[in-house]
Structure formats: structure tokens, C-alpha cells
Design a protein around this motif. Structure first.
Motif, mmCIF file in Angstrom:
data_model
loop_
_atom_site.group_PDB
_atom_site.id
_atom_site.type_symbol
_atom_site.label_atom_id
_atom_site.label_comp_id
_atom_site.label_asym_id
_atom_site.label_seq_id
_atom_site.Cartn_x
_atom_site.Cartn_y
_atom_site.Cartn_z
ATOM 1 N N GLU A 49 65.380 75.942 106.602
ATOM 2 C CA GLU A 49 63.411 75.822 106.596
ATOM 3 C C GLU A 49 63.536 74.571 107.408
ATOM 4 O O GLU A 49 62.975 73.998 106.837
ATOM 5 N N ILE A 50 64.386 74.742 108.740
ATOM 6 C CA ILE A 50 63.945 73.244 109.185
ATOM 7 C C ILE A 50 63.587 73.668 110.956
ATOM 8 O O ILE A 50 63.570 75.332 111.686
ATOM 9 N N PRO A 51 62.269 73.131 111.301
ATOM 10 C CA PRO A 51 61.629 72.962 113.038
ATOM 11 C C PRO A 51 62.761 73.998 113.772
ATOM 12 O O PRO A 51 63.012 74.876 114.571
ATOM 13 N N CYS A 52 64.547 72.922 113.734
ATOM 14 C CA CYS A 52 65.176 73.058 114.529
ATOM 15 C C CYS A 52 66.502 73.217 114.484
ATOM 16 O O CYS A 52 66.912 72.060 114.797
ATOM 17 N N PRO A 53 67.349 74.219 113.802
ATOM 18 C CA PRO A 53 68.341 73.770 112.661
ATOM 19 C C PRO A 53 69.056 73.457 113.759
ATOM 20 O O PRO A 53 69.763 74.252 114.155
ATOM 21 N N ALA A 54 70.611 72.853 113.431
ATOM 22 C CA ALA A 54 71.094 71.943 114.196
ATOM 23 C C ALA A 54 72.332 71.908 113.841
ATOM 24 O O ALA A 54 73.052 71.023 112.972
ATOM 25 N N PRO A 55 73.521 72.738 112.387
ATOM 26 C CA PRO A 55 74.223 72.864 112.079
ATOM 27 C C PRO A 55 75.255 71.964 112.535
ATOM 28 O O PRO A 55 76.311 71.291 111.505
ATOM 29 N N ARG A 56 76.120 72.192 113.674
ATOM 30 C CA ARG A 56 76.605 71.188 113.761
ATOM 31 C C ARG A 56 76.323 69.591 113.636
ATOM 32 O O ARG A 56 77.592 68.605 113.131
ATOM 33 N N ALA A 57 75.516 68.826 113.551
ATOM 34 C CA ALA A 57 75.034 68.077 113.325
ATOM 35 C C ALA A 57 75.158 67.862 112.506
ATOM 36 O O ALA A 57 75.824 66.811 111.255
ATOM 37 N N LEU A 174 71.194 66.464 119.699
ATOM 38 C CA LEU A 174 71.580 67.153 120.508
ATOM 39 C C LEU A 174 72.663 67.149 121.540
ATOM 40 O O LEU A 174 72.051 66.126 122.162
ATOM 41 N N THR A 175 74.096 66.841 121.930
ATOM 42 C CA THR A 175 74.014 66.521 122.842
ATOM 43 C C THR A 175 74.639 66.924 124.168
ATOM 44 O O THR A 175 73.774 66.467 125.140
ATOM 45 N N ASP A 176 73.588 68.299 124.282
ATOM 46 C CA ASP A 176 73.402 69.221 125.289
ATOM 47 C C ASP A 176 71.730 68.919 125.419
ATOM 48 O O ASP A 176 71.049 69.930 126.670
ATOM 49 N N CYS A 177 71.340 67.814 125.158
ATOM 50 C CA CYS A 177 69.415 67.871 125.194
ATOM 51 C C CYS A 177 69.528 65.960 125.468
ATOM 52 O O CYS A 177 69.704 65.939 125.942
ATOM 53 N N CYS A 178 68.877 66.149 124.138
ATOM 54 C CA CYS A 178 68.098 64.758 123.924
ATOM 55 C C CYS A 178 69.488 63.125 124.259
ATOM 56 O O CYS A 178 69.441 61.999 124.587
ATOM 57 N N VAL A 179 70.926 63.656 124.023
ATOM 58 C CA VAL A 179 72.202 62.898 124.370
ATOM 59 C C VAL A 179 72.425 62.667 125.595
ATOM 60 O O VAL A 179 72.534 60.872 126.030
ATOM 61 N N ALA A 201 77.157 66.340 118.202
ATOM 62 C CA ALA A 201 76.678 67.470 118.225
ATOM 63 C C ALA A 201 75.970 68.307 118.576
ATOM 64 O O ALA A 201 74.930 67.939 118.937
ATOM 65 N N GLY A 202 76.595 69.440 119.601
ATOM 66 C CA GLY A 202 75.248 70.419 120.225
ATOM 67 C C GLY A 202 75.073 71.102 119.637
ATOM 68 O O GLY A 202 75.234 71.607 118.824
ATOM 69 N N MET A 203 74.275 72.071 120.298
ATOM 70 C CA MET A 203 73.402 73.419 120.051
ATOM 71 C C MET A 203 74.785 74.602 119.004
ATOM 72 O O MET A 203 74.448 75.230 118.216
ATOM 73 N N THR A 204 75.705 74.047 119.886
ATOM 74 C CA THR A 204 76.532 75.486 119.792
ATOM 75 C C THR A 204 77.834 74.354 120.623
ATOM 76 O O THR A 204 77.962 73.772 121.254
ATOM 77 N N GLU A 205 78.839 75.004 120.427
ATOM 78 C CA GLU A 205 80.181 74.029 120.811
ATOM 79 C C GLU A 205 80.554 74.587 121.868
ATOM 80 O O GLU A 205 80.891 73.030 123.389
ATOM 81 N N VAL A 206 80.135 76.099 122.992
ATOM 82 C CA VAL A 206 79.837 75.680 124.300
ATOM 83 C C VAL A 206 79.159 74.598 125.051
ATOM 84 O O VAL A 206 79.772 73.682 126.086
#
Length: 257
Positions: A49-57, A174-179, A201-206
Motif C-alpha cells: 500500500e505505497i505509491p510505487c513499491p520497490a521490493p528489492r529496495a 531505483l538503480t534503473d531510474c534515479c540512480v 536496488a532496481g525495479m527488477t533484477e533485469v
């Protein structure tokens, strides 16, 4: 260098860093700082229940805390950089400009499930801006990031220059976004970039591995956090504490899992 320091090539193999003035400077803790990006509740929580979950983070909060804690002990500053928008969304989704809504808000609708909380991502005055990593007295903050880079539109570069920072270590999500956006902007400003792959941490491993591959190709050093700490502590003439890093369960660049 004081240790057998290594980094990761774009093909995910390790390479020992050669002796030389360039790498000596790149790994100098006296001119280094850590920018921890967007480890706030908009992304990081056990709940969906959060705006944009990042489970890896969320899985790497412990690794962030351990790495930052060890760095602080030898005087490397930790800067918390946050996506932080005015309540109501005038900076983004409710903008009266010609292109309301940052591009990512529209592209994410093509692949993420609908989430009515997404509009409130990083709104001031909400719980979404609560940091989910440790904060201690002496940490620094940049709380004016409105888009994907830590440098826009903020005074981050000004702060780094005042700290006499030449080497910028990026942690967070996220590694693939702001990082990766921050890594590009840092490299374009001639900061030496370091990304400890086990403390981002990225959105996904890929997504994560793709971003780290690009960073290793063009922007800076992709390293393991314990190895970086080992070099820093050797430079400082200090023994690396046994609790300097915690194990990270999520797959990382360079693993075969």
C-alpha cells in the motif's frame, strides 16, 4: 591503492584495478561522499500500500544501514537525496505547464498495475517522504529533487563542491531510474562515480543488471560494498569492523544466480 581492489566490467566479470594515480584518486575516502537516493516510504516499505513499491529496495535496507554506518565511522559523509514534491502535485501531475506529469508517470501506466496512490508519490506532508534508512546527526539532506536526477532542480552540486567531494558514491533506489540518471549527471559534471552494486536496488533484477551494465560501461566503477569499505579503511589506517556489511540475499551483478 592499499588493497587488491576490483570492479565489475560490463560483461559482469571482475577486473582488478591497476596501480595508478587515477584509481588512487577515485578511491580516496577523503574526497568522497555517499548520496543515498530516494530510500523513502514512497518506494520502500513491507506493505504494497505505497505509491510505487520497490521490493528489492526494501530487502536491502539492512545493507544500506550497514554500509552507511561503516562509512560514517571514517568520516565519509552521507547525503540523503529525496524526491520531494509540494503537496497537491503542482510540481508534477498537477502542473499548469505544457506537459503536466513527468514522462515516467505516463510510461509506467503501460506496465504497472493501476495504483491511485501513485499521484501522491513523495508529496510533502505525507508519510511517503519518511526515510526508511537510518539517519544520524551530521547527515546531510537534499530535499528538492523533482525529477529523476539528484542534480535537478537541486543544490546538490553546490553542496558537493562545498564538501570538496570529487568521488560520488551512489546508493539507494531505483538503480534503473534515479540512480542511473544521477550517475549520468555526476559523470557529465566530472565527478568520479562509484556504485556499490549491493547497496542499490532496481525495479527488477533485469532492470537492475541492465543499469549496472550501462554504469560500468560509461559512467564509473561498479563495485562490491565490502571491498570499497576495505580500501577506504586501509587508507584511513583503520581496521574494518566485523559488522561492516550484512549479507544481501537479492541477486546482484556478477552473480550467477
Amino acid at each position: 591503492m592499499k588493497t587488491a581492489m576490483y570492479a565489475y566490467r560490463p560483461d559482469r566479470t571482475r577486473v582488478d584495478l591497476p596501480e595508478g594515480e587515477v584509481w588512487d584518486r577515485w578511491l580516496d575516502p577523503a574526497h568522497s561522499a555517499i548520496a543515498c537516493i530516494d530510500m523513502h516510504r514512497s518506494h520502500v516499505d513491507a506493505s504494497d500500500e505505497i505509491p510505487c513499491p520497490a521490493p528489492r529496495a526494501w530487502a536491502r535496507v539492512g545493507a544500506h544501514n550497514a554500509f552507511h554506518r561503516a562509512a560514517r565511522r571514517i568520516g565519509v559523509p552521507v547525503i540523503h537525496v529525496q524526491h520531494w514534491q509540494r503537496h497537491g502535485g503542482i510540481d508534477d501531475i498537477a502542473s499548469k505547464g505544457p506537459n503536466p506529469g513527468a514522462n515516467w508517470r505516463w510510461t509506467c501506466q503501460l506496465y504497472l498495475p493501476d495504483n491511485p496512490l501513485m499521484d501522491e508519490l513523495a508529496w510533502e506532508g505525507t508519510r511517503w517522504v519518511d526515510l526508511m534508512v537510518e539517519e544520524v546527526e551530521g547527515d546531510l539532506y537534499v530535499r528538492s529533487k523533482k525529477r529523476l536526477s539528484a542534480f535537478y532542480p537541486t543544490d546538490f552540486e553546490f553542496l558537493l563542491r562545498q564538501l570538496d567531494v570529487h568521488n560520488l558514491v551512489l546508493t539507494g533506489t531505483l538503480t534503473d531510474c534515479c540512480v542511473i540518471n544521477s550517475a549520468f549527471d555526476a559523470a557529465n559534471r566530472d565527478f568520479r562515480v562509484i556504485v556499490p552494486q549491493d547497496v542499490v536496488a532496481g525495479m527488477t533484477e533485469v532492470h537492475e543488471e541492465a543499469a549496472l551494465t550501462i554504469i560500468a560501461s560509461h559512467l564509473g566503477l561498479v563495485v562490491d560494498a565490502p571491498a570499497l569499505l576495505g580500501e577506504w579503511y586501509a587508507r584511513a589506517g583503520a581496521d574494518l569492523p566485523d559488522d561492516a556489511m550484512e549479507p544481501v540475499d537479492a541477486p546482484v551483478l556478477g552473480s550467477n544466480s
